[in-house]
Motif scaffolding. Structure first.
Motif, PDB file in Angstrom:
ATOM      1  N   MET A  45       0.957  -1.089   0.066  1.00 24.04           N
ATOM      2  CA  MET A  45      -0.164   0.120  -0.086  1.00 24.04           C
ATOM      3  C   MET A  45       1.035   1.307  -0.079  1.00 24.04           C
ATOM      4  SD  MET A  45      -3.265   0.644   0.338  1.00 24.04           S
ATOM      5  CE  MET A  45      -4.422  -0.429   1.510  1.00 24.04           C
ATOM      6  N   ARG A  88      -4.770   6.561  -1.945  1.00 19.36           N
ATOM      7  CA  ARG A  88      -4.118   5.488  -1.649  1.00 19.36           C
ATOM      8  C   ARG A  88      -4.292   4.294  -2.434  1.00 19.36           C
ATOM      9  NH1 ARG A  88      -5.035   2.700   4.250  1.00 19.36           N
ATOM     10  NH2 ARG A  88      -3.910   4.690   4.782  1.00 19.36           N
ATOM     11  N   ASP A 138       2.050  -2.418  -7.392  1.00 18.86           N
ATOM     12  CA  ASP A 138       3.299  -3.227  -7.430  1.00 18.86           C
ATOM     13  C   ASP A 138       4.534  -2.144  -7.418  1.00 18.86           C
ATOM     14  OD1 ASP A 138       2.394  -5.708  -8.009  1.00 18.86           O
ATOM     15  OD2 ASP A 138       1.560  -5.045 -10.075  1.00 18.86           O
ATOM     16  N   LYS A 164       1.861  -3.889 -17.043  1.00 18.33           N
ATOM     17  CA  LYS A 164       1.313  -4.428 -15.900  1.00 18.33           C
ATOM     18  C   LYS A 164       1.510  -6.085 -15.985  1.00 18.33           C
ATOM     19  CE  LYS A 164      -1.741  -5.689 -12.726  1.00 18.33           C
ATOM     20  NZ  LYS A 164      -0.959  -5.974 -11.547  1.00 18.33           N
ATOM     21  N   ALA A 182      -4.977  -4.069 -10.537  1.00 16.54           N
ATOM     22  CA  ALA A 182      -4.816  -4.511  -9.222  1.00 16.54           C
ATOM     23  C   ALA A 182      -3.254  -5.085  -8.987  1.00 16.54           C
ATOM     24  CB  ALA A 182      -5.815  -5.217  -8.726  1.00 16.54           C
ATOM     25  N   ALA A 183      -2.694  -4.634  -8.060  1.00 14.80           N
ATOM     26  CA  ALA A 183      -1.498  -5.195  -7.875  1.00 14.80           C
ATOM     27  C   ALA A 183      -1.236  -6.483  -7.684  1.00 14.80           C
ATOM     28  CB  ALA A 183      -0.805  -4.760  -6.485  1.00 14.80           C
ATOM     29  N   ASN A 202     -15.621  -1.446   2.973  1.00 20.62           N
ATOM     30  CA  ASN A 202     -16.379  -0.677   1.993  1.00 20.62           C
ATOM     31  C   ASN A 202     -15.438   0.076   1.188  1.00 20.62           C
ATOM     32  OD1 ASN A 202     -15.497   1.163   3.669  1.00 20.62           O
ATOM     33  ND2 ASN A 202     -17.552   1.837   4.350  1.00 20.62           N
ATOM     34  N   GLY A 203     -13.933  -0.258   1.225  1.00 25.63           N
ATOM     35  CA  GLY A 203     -13.201   0.383   0.325  1.00 25.63           C
ATOM     36  C   GLY A 203     -12.390   1.330   0.994  1.00 25.63           C
ATOM     37  N   SER A 204     -12.782   1.737   2.510  1.00 24.09           N
ATOM     38  CA  SER A 204     -11.940   2.869   2.859  1.00 24.09           C
ATOM     39  C   SER A 204     -10.452   2.356   3.304  1.00 24.09           C
ATOM     40  CB  SER A 204     -12.763   3.217   4.364  1.00 24.09           C
ATOM     41  OG  SER A 204     -12.658   2.222   5.347  1.00 24.09           O
ATOM     42  N   GLU A 205     -10.466   1.091   3.960  1.00 24.52           N
ATOM     43  CA  GLU A 205      -9.018   0.776   4.096  1.00 24.52           C
ATOM     44  C   GLU A 205      -8.082   0.740   2.799  1.00 24.52           C
ATOM     45  OE1 GLU A 205     -11.885  -1.169   4.762  1.00 24.52           O
ATOM     46  OE2 GLU A 205     -11.307  -2.835   6.090  1.00 24.52           O
ATOM     47  N   SER A 206      -8.666   0.523   1.830  1.00 21.44           N
ATOM     48  CA  SER A 206      -7.885   0.336   0.421  1.00 21.44           C
ATOM     49  C   SER A 206      -7.858   1.650  -0.122  1.00 21.44           C
ATOM     50  CB  SER A 206      -8.286  -0.725  -0.445  1.00 21.44           C
ATOM     51  OG  SER A 206      -9.737  -0.528  -0.758  1.00 21.44           O
ATOM     52  N   GLY A 207      -8.722   2.703   0.207  1.00 23.22           N
ATOM     53  CA  GLY A 207      -8.759   3.814  -0.765  1.00 23.22           C
ATOM     54  C   GLY A 207      -8.822   4.983   0.274  1.00 23.22           C
ATOM     55  N   HIS A 208      -8.655   5.168   1.561  1.00 25.53           N
ATOM     56  CA  HIS A 208      -9.163   6.235   2.287  1.00 25.53           C
ATOM     57  C   HIS A 208      -7.733   6.348   3.289  1.00 25.53           C
ATOM     58  CE1 HIS A 208     -10.483   9.100   5.313  1.00 25.53           C
ATOM     59  NE2 HIS A 208     -10.675   9.651   4.188  1.00 25.53           N
ATOM     60  N   ASN A 209      -7.122   7.366   3.357  1.00 28.87           N
ATOM     61  CA  ASN A 209      -6.036   7.609   4.284  1.00 28.87           C
ATOM     62  C   ASN A 209      -6.450   7.355   5.966  1.00 28.87           C
ATOM     63  OD1 ASN A 209      -4.377   7.051   2.137  1.00 28.87           O
ATOM     64  ND2 ASN A 209      -3.633   9.285   2.232  1.00 28.87           N
ATOM     65  N   SER A 210      -7.069   6.582   6.284  1.00 26.68           N
ATOM     66  CA  SER A 210      -7.592   6.737   7.618  1.00 26.68           C
ATOM     67  C   SER A 210      -7.134   5.555   8.297  1.00 26.68           C
ATOM     68  CB  SER A 210      -9.228   7.038   7.792  1.00 26.68           C
ATOM     69  OG  SER A 210      -9.797   6.054   7.034  1.00 26.68           O
ATOM     70  N   TRP A 211      -6.809   4.490   7.677  1.00 22.93           N
ATOM     71  CA  TRP A 211      -6.416   2.999   8.156  1.00 22.93           C
ATOM     72  C   TRP A 211      -4.846   2.986   8.200  1.00 22.93           C
ATOM     73  CZ3 TRP A 211      -4.903  -1.638   5.230  1.00 22.93           C
ATOM     74  CH2 TRP A 211      -4.782  -2.647   5.895  1.00 22.93           C
ATOM     75  N   ASP A 212      -4.219   2.389   9.362  1.00 16.78           N
ATOM     76  CA  ASP A 212      -2.848   2.466   9.159  1.00 16.78           C
ATOM     77  C   ASP A 212      -2.173   1.079   8.828  1.00 16.78           C
ATOM     78  OD1 ASP A 212      -2.883   0.626  11.545  1.00 16.78           O
ATOM     79  OD2 ASP A 212      -2.621   2.123  12.968  1.00 16.78           O
ATOM     80  N   GLY A 213      -2.833   0.264   8.550  1.00 14.46           N
ATOM     81  CA  GLY A 213      -2.683  -1.176   7.933  1.00 14.46           C
ATOM     82  C   GLY A 213      -2.122  -2.335   8.799  1.00 14.46           C
ATOM     83  N   MET A 224      -6.513  -5.190   3.438  1.00 11.44           N
ATOM     84  CA  MET A 224      -7.171  -4.099   3.067  1.00 11.44           C
ATOM     85  C   MET A 224      -8.389  -4.171   2.352  1.00 11.44           C
ATOM     86  SD  MET A 224      -4.515  -5.674   1.374  1.00 11.44           S
ATOM     87  CE  MET A 224      -3.118  -4.443   2.155  1.00 11.44           C
TER      88      MET A 224
END
Lengths: 501, 398
Positions: free
Chosen positions: A437, A445, A449, A471, B139-140, B251-262, B386
């Motif tokens: 991430m 965020r 990769d 990719k 996606a990674a 709901n996408g906040s962990e992967s898309g919003h800077n409020s979760w520290d991982g 995430m």
């Protein structure tokens, strides 16, 4: 007078020791050891002509850099002899990846080692004629060569980009001349992986020596410049001393002949004449200097430029240039890796590699083209949250507004690592697979990769920048999928760019 | 105001196949194996089942889509069969369907059965999945170990933990699960390991080594549920009822919003809070007797202990090293070996966790039997840190 208003370059990070190539092949040809000097650049597994072209163009367009012309180019000329697509305009991929205005003429030029200089000549003609106001010329090549061939030693991978307009800018175009002769020093037929090359001595004596000097004389005459006045002569050739002979025949001083960068880079195909020009501009050219650029391939192109007073701070801060990219290289003697990345060896990839052989939904590729090629996400106009991808519903748990997001490009946003791992299980051509991430400083965020990364490079907090890369490749259908990846920002990048400036 | 699920549904019978590399069996044979044990335990006939929920994740390499594979395999009496899929939490999702059917009064007896046949792929580890036509294009790269290993980097940074200290705690987690699995003849992996083996194992995804990763197994598990009243009318003693059943999805906040520290599972925290509320549990560390958590990787188990409020935040390493979660500790965790050693046939795992808690509550866990457990909890997670599905289920004596 038309001229060049900006320039940028790109060289892949990897540099293969020629000694390692020679060591691998000396069993069959002891004389090959003589070639084992210096290094050549080569693409990471996820780089190609298009990705290098994008990076060179970004370096050239350099948002926020000093002295950059405003606005979006209205024409893009892309030259290469190694385009990934024979049909699907490669320049169009560039335009979308760079976020250029769609009201733009685009052209792929190929078929000869002078395709790069021809692209530049065409752009100069178009702006001089008033048909185009602001042209972006991108040249990029990744020539394949058989293992142990002379080309394997001589070639390198790299790209350059220049911006051309009717105002002189940094380099005033004084004139040029082209000749076209069906002289076959080498050829590569449709569908063939490798070129077929004739004897070097014949190419030098019957081709280069007879075709190029008269063309230089004509070009200088058209430019109203004496050969004595040429301060820099940028002409690639993999044949030793051939260019020095050409210069002498044309009356250009020995001292004006530029280093062809064979030692640390290799010849970057049809991009190389401009790569050499950029290398000169990034430190050795003074205002008023006359520069001759020439490229040979079924005839030759010769271009005569004069540096203007505007050419002072050659590489603005934040830009890499050819010199910066050269200084940021990573030397390796891993010839096996070079063979693998260039598909020159049949490797067992394991069953996990099979998963990628699915078709790409081109409807989706088109619908999401700004996201996939341009790294464009969204900004919520209600709460201001930056987010990737752009969706109909804001990701901010405190907002969740519908239909409020405007496009927002993340290409140049500064970012850092939040989480990471180095994965030895997943198939990747260059294991381990690093991903994790990243968080953008201004918000947003996503899991990405990492590329151009070595084991031990990443920590939580490592600064990264985004780069346009392959990719994955659908080898069954021959389709290359592009997206963006994060690359650690290395100290050497900043310091070398500053030094080059 | 919702009244919750507490004590409305009882477990009538359960079954679980032997997990492992079941080269001789397909998904169908595994389903029959788990079902025969469950229906025998329930003491009813298949004709008495009103509806069924069927969980399986990788339909591509498994039995195909829909509810038909269960209906046809068990020759069920033309009842409703619903296939559910919610990543690795699919088993809990099937259980939820059956429990809700009984709680609503629509069904008297319902079946939940999960199965996964993973060893027809030709390699170890899980098959990749594409995630749809858009995700496939951006996606990674990722594998399960690589995705969950991300937790370690963030957890270390947040709590200032050295790599060595983290690795030691992770090794203890795996050593404990192997010791438990050695007492379970249905487990995929039944050999004890040492801390040195765990620490020196080949690297899979930094910092997770081979022994930090769970088994990739074939297997099936089944659960038959009814009302507590019907269970008693059928002569059941020691009736075990559902106390709480909660699911929370990203709901996408962990992967898309800077409020979760991982460093933790946002959804597990929410599911746990709601489950304790539903079950009437006020202090989980004191009240939960035992639990099965979704230990797909050792580091998942470590951070989940905090997310379930069993260890204080940042305190899981100390609890682990103190033996708090060992078989003889205060809250035994993975007493059946967990995903780590019992194995992880994706669609079956949520029900497998319940199987062990059910056996323990009924005093039927053989050499693994704990002394007088009253509250058992399962935590079943699907997806990645995430973006995931977290299921928390609490069962106990009626």
């Amino acid at each position: 007078m038309p001229g060049i208003t900006a320039f940028g370059g790109y060289v892949p990070r990897l540099r293969l020791s020629r000694q390692a190539i020679a060591a691998a092949h000396s069993w069959s040809d002891p004389a090959i050891k003589a070639r084992g000097k210096g290094e050549r650049s080569f693409c990471n597994w996820d780089e190609d002509t298009v990705t290098m072209g994008v990076e060179a163009a970004r370096d050239c367009l350099g948002e926020g850099s000093e002295g950059q012309p405003a606005g979006s180019p209205d024409a893009i000329y892309f030259a290469s002899t190694t385009f990934p697509f024979v049909e699907r305009q490669n320049a169009g991929i560039l335009a979308t990846a760079l976020g250029l205005d769609g009201d733009c003429m685009a052209l792929d030029l190929t078929g000869s080692q002078r395709a790069g200089t021809t692209a530049l000549l065409q752009a100069l003609a178009a702006v001089a004629g008033g048909q185009v106001e602001d042209a972006l010329v991108v040249v990029s090549d990744q020539r394949r060569a058989k293992a142990s061939s002379a080309g394997e030693f001589a070639y390198g991978d790299g790209a350059a980009a220049v911006r051309v307009s009717a105002d002189d800018g940094l380099l005033r175009f004084r004139g040029g001349h082209s000749v076209t002769v069906d002289f076959i020093d080498h050829f590569r037929a449709e569908g063939e992986a490798f070129e077929y090359t004739w004897e070097e001595r014949w190419i030098r004596d019957e081709g280069l020596a007879k075709i190029v000097p008269p063309a230089i004389t004509r070009a200088l005459a058209k430019a109203g410049v004496s050969a004595d006045d040429v301060a820099h002569f940028c002409m690639p050739s993999t044949i030793g001393r051939a260019v020095a002979g050409i210069a002498r025949s044309a009356g250009i001083a020995d001292a004006a002949v530029r280093d062809n960068l064979h030692g640390g880079l290799g010849e970057c195909g049809c991009a190389h004449a401009l790569v050499m020009l950029l290398h000169a501009l990034e430190g050795d050219v003074e205002p008023g200097d006359i520069i001759v650029v020439a490229a040979f391939g079924q005839g030759c192109d010769v271009l005569v430029f004069e540096a203007t007073a505007a050419l002072t701070a050659q590489v603005p801060a934040g830009r890499l240039g050819i010199r910066g990219a050269l200084a940021a290289g990573k030397s390796t003697d891993n010839y096996q890796q070079y063979l693998a990345f260039n598909d020159l060896i049949t490797l067992e990839k394991g069953m996990r590699a099979e998963r990628d052989d699915y078709k790409t939904a081109l409807t989706v590729t088109y619908r999401k083209r700004d996201m996939l090629l341009g790294l464009v996400g969204g900004r919520c106009t209600r709460c201001g949250t930056l987010q990737f991808p752009r969706t109909d519903v804001c990701v901010n748990p405190q907002c969740r507004a519908h239909h409020t997001q405007e496009p927002y490009a993340f290409r140049d946003e500064p970012a850092q690592v939040l989480t990471w791992s180095a994965d030895y299980l997943t198939y990747i051509p260059n294991p381990p697979s690093h991903y994790g991430m990243i968080t953008f400083d201004n918000g947003g965020r996503f899991m990405t990769d990492f590329t151009d990364v070595d084991v031990g490079d990443l920590e939580v907090g490592t600064r990264v920048r985004m780069m346009f890369r392959i990719k994955s490749v659908d080898s069954l259908r021959g389709f290359v999928r592009y997206f963006w990846k994060a690359v650690p920002v290395r100290e050497v990048v900043a310091s070398s760019a500053a030094a080059a400036g | 105001m919702a009244r919750g699920i507490k004590d409305k549904v009882a477990i009538l019978g359960m079954g679980c196949s032997k997990f492992g590399e079941r080269w001789e069996s397909g998904a169908e044979e595994l389903m029959v194996e788990a079902f025969e044990e469950a229906i025998g335990d329930a003491g009813v006939d298949a004709s008495q089942i009103d509806a069924a929920w069927f969980s399986t994740h990788y339909e591509e390499i498994n039995v195909g889509k829909g509810g038909l594979p269960l209906s046809v395999t068990l020759r069920l009496p033309n009842i409703a069969v619903t296939r559910v899929e919610n990543f690795c939490a699919s088993g809990s999702e099937a259980f939820r369907g059956a429990v809700y059917a009984v709680a609503s009064g629509a069904c008297d007896i319902a079946l939940a059965l999960g199965v996964e046949k993973l060893k027809d792929t030709g390699y170890g580890g899980l098959p990749g999945s594409l995630g749809g036509t858009l995700n496939a294009q951006w996606a990674a790269t990722g594998s399960a170990p690589g995705n969950f290993a991300q937790l370690a980097s963030a957890y270390r940074a947040k709590h200032g933990v050295s790599r060595d200290d983290l690795k030691r705690a992770l090794a203890h987690i795996s050593v404990k699960s192997h010791a438990n699995g050695a007492k379970n003849d249905k487990a995929h992996l039944q050999k004890a390991i040492t801390e040195e083996q765990a620490l020196n194992a080949p690297m899979i995804a930094e910092p997770l080594g081979l022994f930090d990763c769970c088994g990739v197994s074939d297997g099936a598990a089944a659960c038959i549920v009814t009302t507590p009243e019907i269970a008693r009318s059928l002569g059941k003693a020691n009736v075990v009822t559902v106390k709480a059943l909660q699911l929370s999805l990203s709901n996408g906040s962990e992967s898309g919003h800077n409020s979760w520290d991982g460093s933790y599972f946002h959804t597990t925290r929410i599911a746990a809070r709601k489950a304790y509320e539903e079950a009437g549990i006020h202090n989980a560390r004191d009240e939960v007797s035992m639990f099965e958590c979704h230990d797909c990787f050792s580091v998942t188990e470590l951070v989940t202990m905090e997310d379930l409020q069993l260890s204080p935040e940042g305190g899981a390493i100390k609890d682990v090293l103190d033996g708090f979660y060992d078989a003889d500790g205060q809250i035994p965790c993975q007493i059946d070996g967990g995903l780590k050693c019992f194995g992880h046939p994706i669609g079956a795992s949520g029900i497998r966790m319940l199987y062990e808690m059910y056996l323990q509550l009924q005093g039927r866990a053989g050499p693994r039997q704990l002394a007088n457990p009253t509250i058992g909890m399962t935590h079943n997670l699907g997806g990645s840190p995430m973006s995931n599905v977290a299921a928390v289920c609490i069962i106990g004596a009626a």
